[in-house]
Every structure is written in structure tokens, then in C-alpha cells.
Design a protein around this motif. Structure first.
Motif, short mmCIF file in Angstrom:
data_model
loop_
_atom_site.label_atom_id
_atom_site.label_comp_id
_atom_site.label_asym_id
_atom_site.label_seq_id
_atom_site.Cartn_x
_atom_site.Cartn_y
_atom_site.Cartn_z
N VAL A 18 -46.40 -87.59 75.12
CA VAL A 18 -45.08 -87.79 74.76
C VAL A 18 -44.34 -89.31 75.68
O VAL A 18 -43.98 -89.85 74.99
CB VAL A 18 -44.05 -86.45 75.13
N GLU A 19 -44.80 -89.38 76.76
CA GLU A 19 -44.53 -90.54 77.61
C GLU A 19 -45.10 -91.59 77.02
O GLU A 19 -44.56 -92.78 77.04
CB GLU A 19 -44.48 -90.20 79.12
N VAL A 20 -46.36 -91.46 76.83
CA VAL A 20 -47.15 -92.70 76.31
C VAL A 20 -46.43 -93.09 75.09
O VAL A 20 -46.61 -94.42 74.98
CB VAL A 20 -48.74 -92.13 75.87
N ALA A 21 -46.06 -92.23 74.07
CA ALA A 21 -45.35 -92.84 72.78
C ALA A 21 -44.18 -93.80 73.26
O ALA A 21 -43.87 -94.70 72.51
CB ALA A 21 -44.89 -91.66 71.95
N ALA A 22 -43.32 -93.19 74.14
CA ALA A 22 -42.36 -94.01 74.44
C ALA A 22 -42.82 -95.45 75.14
O ALA A 22 -41.85 -96.44 74.95
CB ALA A 22 -41.45 -93.36 75.75
N LEU A 23 -43.75 -95.46 75.91
CA LEU A 23 -44.16 -96.86 76.48
C LEU A 23 -44.76 -97.58 75.23
O LEU A 23 -44.59 -98.93 75.24
CB LEU A 23 -45.39 -96.49 77.54
N ALA A 24 -45.24 -96.94 74.26
CA ALA A 24 -45.78 -97.59 73.10
C ALA A 24 -45.07 -98.30 72.49
O ALA A 24 -44.86 -99.41 71.93
CB ALA A 24 -46.73 -96.79 72.26
N HIS A 51 -47.27 -87.97 61.98
CA HIS A 51 -47.71 -89.43 62.22
C HIS A 51 -46.79 -90.39 61.60
O HIS A 51 -46.73 -91.60 62.21
CB HIS A 51 -48.95 -89.65 61.65
N GLU A 52 -46.25 -90.30 60.48
CA GLU A 52 -45.35 -91.27 60.18
C GLU A 52 -43.99 -91.35 60.78
O GLU A 52 -43.35 -92.22 60.84
CB GLU A 52 -45.05 -90.81 58.49
N GLU A 53 -43.59 -90.06 61.25
CA GLU A 53 -42.44 -90.08 62.17
C GLU A 53 -42.48 -90.96 63.47
O GLU A 53 -41.70 -91.68 63.61
CB GLU A 53 -41.88 -88.79 62.21
N ILE A 54 -43.64 -90.77 64.03
CA ILE A 54 -43.90 -91.45 65.16
C ILE A 54 -44.16 -93.06 64.83
O ILE A 54 -43.65 -93.83 65.69
CB ILE A 54 -45.33 -90.85 65.91
N LEU A 55 -44.67 -93.24 63.99
CA LEU A 55 -45.02 -94.64 63.28
C LEU A 55 -43.58 -95.38 63.31
O LEU A 55 -43.24 -96.54 63.73
CB LEU A 55 -46.02 -94.79 62.05
N SER A 56 -42.64 -94.56 62.66
CA SER A 56 -41.29 -95.14 62.24
C SER A 56 -40.85 -95.45 63.62
O SER A 56 -39.89 -96.53 63.61
CB SER A 56 -40.58 -94.20 61.46
N ALA A 57 -40.49 -94.50 64.59
CA ALA A 57 -39.92 -94.93 65.77
C ALA A 57 -40.86 -95.88 66.59
O ALA A 57 -39.92 -96.55 67.21
CB ALA A 57 -40.18 -93.62 66.56
N LEU A 58 -41.89 -96.10 66.53
CA LEU A 58 -42.78 -97.24 66.98
C LEU A 58 -42.41 -98.60 66.40
O LEU A 58 -42.15 -99.49 67.34
CB LEU A 58 -44.16 -96.98 67.16
N GLU A 59 -42.12 -98.61 65.17
CA GLU A 59 -41.72 -99.76 64.45
C GLU A 59 -40.46 -100.27 64.97
O GLU A 59 -40.17 -101.31 65.04
CB GLU A 59 -41.66 -99.47 62.92
N GLN A 101 -36.75 -93.47 73.11
CA GLN A 101 -36.51 -91.88 72.88
C GLN A 101 -36.82 -91.23 71.49
O GLN A 101 -37.11 -90.10 71.51
CB GLN A 101 -35.15 -91.70 73.29
N GLN A 102 -36.68 -92.11 70.62
CA GLN A 102 -37.11 -91.52 69.02
C GLN A 102 -38.71 -91.45 69.42
O GLN A 102 -39.00 -90.58 68.38
CB GLN A 102 -36.75 -92.23 67.96
N ALA A 103 -39.24 -92.44 69.87
CA ALA A 103 -40.71 -92.11 69.88
C ALA A 103 -41.06 -90.90 70.73
O ALA A 103 -42.13 -90.04 70.26
CB ALA A 103 -41.32 -93.10 70.47
N ARG A 104 -40.40 -90.61 71.80
CA ARG A 104 -40.69 -89.23 72.56
C ARG A 104 -40.50 -88.03 71.88
O ARG A 104 -41.11 -87.10 71.74
CB ARG A 104 -39.65 -89.25 73.78
N GLU A 105 -39.32 -88.23 71.13
CA GLU A 105 -38.89 -86.91 70.29
C GLU A 105 -39.69 -86.44 69.08
O GLU A 105 -40.16 -85.58 68.94
CB GLU A 105 -37.41 -87.04 69.88
#
Length: 257
Positions: free
Chosen positions: A120-126, A207-215, A220-224
């Protein structure tokens, strides 16, 4: 100090990977209590005769059992079953055979908790550190997953590649290494989930939701998004591993070398 001789009996093997068959049967005996801590296994020669294999095969099997923390070899005492505190519960065969026999999900829950805390925290950093090239890599993995939804093993490999890429994009080597000891157990858990329930489509949407947040570069959206994705997986695996589940982890042995 005296040791209890083992009374387990074993089936002759016909597999090409004979040592794995030896390991699987002995692990099952240990997890079921047929071989208790402190019990001595039959001699190398006796095991070779019971399994119908060479002593070389038995030596390789014993080496694997030692690496899993299940057996210790002592000069003058032979091969002894280790106390459960010494067992490597991050080994997939040990973890899921123990779970099947005991229905104790404590170690599984700890494994899932570890993954959730880290990823979860890795996603925020990414989300903060990703580059255009990083995003191209992630889009490639998501597209590949779309094309293999009906193939659990291939989907799982792309799934792992996607999450590993996010770990790399976070650009923190220590965080990436934190999950390394648990990789094999998490692989088996993902594969069980994708085979027993039609979860690949739901996973792909996550995965697509994570991808959208990273884009968007939104931590915070990436964490969620990552939290929702992992929580869905946790719910699935707990449902699948209900009392009486019969998934044969030994079928995956050749993929875990």
C-alpha cells in the motif's frame, strides 16, 4: 537422550522428479502428526527401499527437508524431525499443508498483513516517482493480463510482474527486499485464488484502478486503490481456504524451484 523411531509408511514413486515426491509425503506425515518433533526418520537405505528410489534421491529430499526447517541431520542420531518453531512457514508446501491439516490461519494472516503494509505504501511512493517509461511498462503488463484471463498460471505471472514493477518504481531497495522471502508463498496464494474462483477479471480491474492513480501521480488515490485490490484478494483467499479445502500445493513444486 532417546528418540522415537518413525512408524510412517510411504508409497513407491514413479515421478520424474522423484525427490519432490519423497519430500511431499514426508511433509504430509510431519504436518499430520504422523512424525512428531524428535522422531527419527528411517535410515537413508530404508527410505530408499520404501520409496523405491536411489539413495541419491533420498539425499536430495533430505537436503530439501533440512532447508524447510523440518528435519535436522545429527551425526550418530540420524535424521530427526525438528520442533515446529524451526519450520519455515514461508515455504509454500509447509504453509499450505500446515493450513490444510490444522486450519490455523495465523501464519497466513501474518503473511497477508505483511504484503498489505508494504505494498500500500509502495504504491504511494510509486505515484510520486514514476516516469513515462515506468508507466509504459505497467500498461504493457496490464494489457498482457487482459489477454490471458482464462489462463491462471500465465495471468498470475503477469500479475506478479505488475506488482514487482511497482516495487521497482518506488525506488526503495529495502522495501523491495522486504517481501522477497514471502514471494513463493504469495505466488501460490495468488494461483490458488485465480484457479478456484473466477477472480482474474476482478483482479484485472483492480490493476487498472492502481494504474490510473499512478498515471495521475496521486499518492493517496494510489494507496486506496492498492488497499482495495489487496483486500479483495485477502477476502478471496480466506473464502477459498475454508475448512475442507483440498488444493494440492505439491502440483506446483516444479514451478517453485
Amino acid at each position: 537422550m532417546s528418540y522415537t523411531p518413525a512408524s510412517a509408511s510411504y508409497r513407491p514413486l514413479s515421478s520424474q522428479r522423484l525427490h519432490e515426491g519423497v519430500v511431499q509425503q514426508i511433509v504430509a506425515q510431519i504436518m499430520s502428526g504422523g512424525l512428531v518433533p524428535g522422531a527419527s526418520l528411517p535410515s537413508e537405505a530404508a527410505l530408499a527401499q520404501q520409496f523405491g528410489v536411489s539413495r541419491t534421491v533420498i539425499r536430495e529430499a533430505v537436503r530439501m527437508l533440512v532447508s524447510k526447517g523440518l528435519v535436522v541431520v545429527k551425526h550418530g542420531s540420524g535424521m530427526l524431525v525438528q520442533p515446529s518453531e524451526q519450520w519455515n512457514y514461508l515455504d509454500p508446501l509447509v504453509l499450505f499443508e500446515h493450513l490444510r491439516v490444522s486450519q490455523d490461519k495465523t501464519v497466513l494472516n501474518e503473511l497477508l498483513e505483511l504484503r498489505r503494509i508494504v505494498e500500500v505504501e509502495v504504491a504511494a511512493l510509486a505515484a510520486q516517482r514514476r516516469t513515462a517509461e515506468d508507466m509504459q511498462t505497467l500498461y504493457k503488463f496490464v494489457e498482457q493480463m487482459r489477454t490471458v484471463i482464462g489462463d491462471p498460471r500465465t495471468f498470475t505471472r503477469f500479475d506478479i510482474a505488475f506488482h514487482d514493477a511497482i516495487l521497482a518504481i518506488a525506488r526503495n531497495r529495502l522495501l523491495a527486499q522486504t517481501l522477497r522471502p514471502a514471494n513463493q508463498a504469495l505466488y501460490v496464494a495468488r494461483l490458488i485464488s485465480s484457479q478456484r474462483y473466477s477472480r482474474s477479471e476482478a483482479s484485472e480491474r483492480g490493476h487498472e484502478e492502481i494504474l490510473s492513480a499512478l498515471e495521475k501521480g496521486d499518492p493517496q488515490q494510489a494507496r486506496e486503490a492498492m488497499h482495495r485490490h489487496i483486500k479483495q484478494f485477502e477476502d478471496d483467499i480466506h473464502t477459498i481456504l475454508a475448512p475442507g479445502f483440498s488444493f494440492d500445493v505439491s502440483d506446483l513444486a516444479h514451478e517453485l524451484d
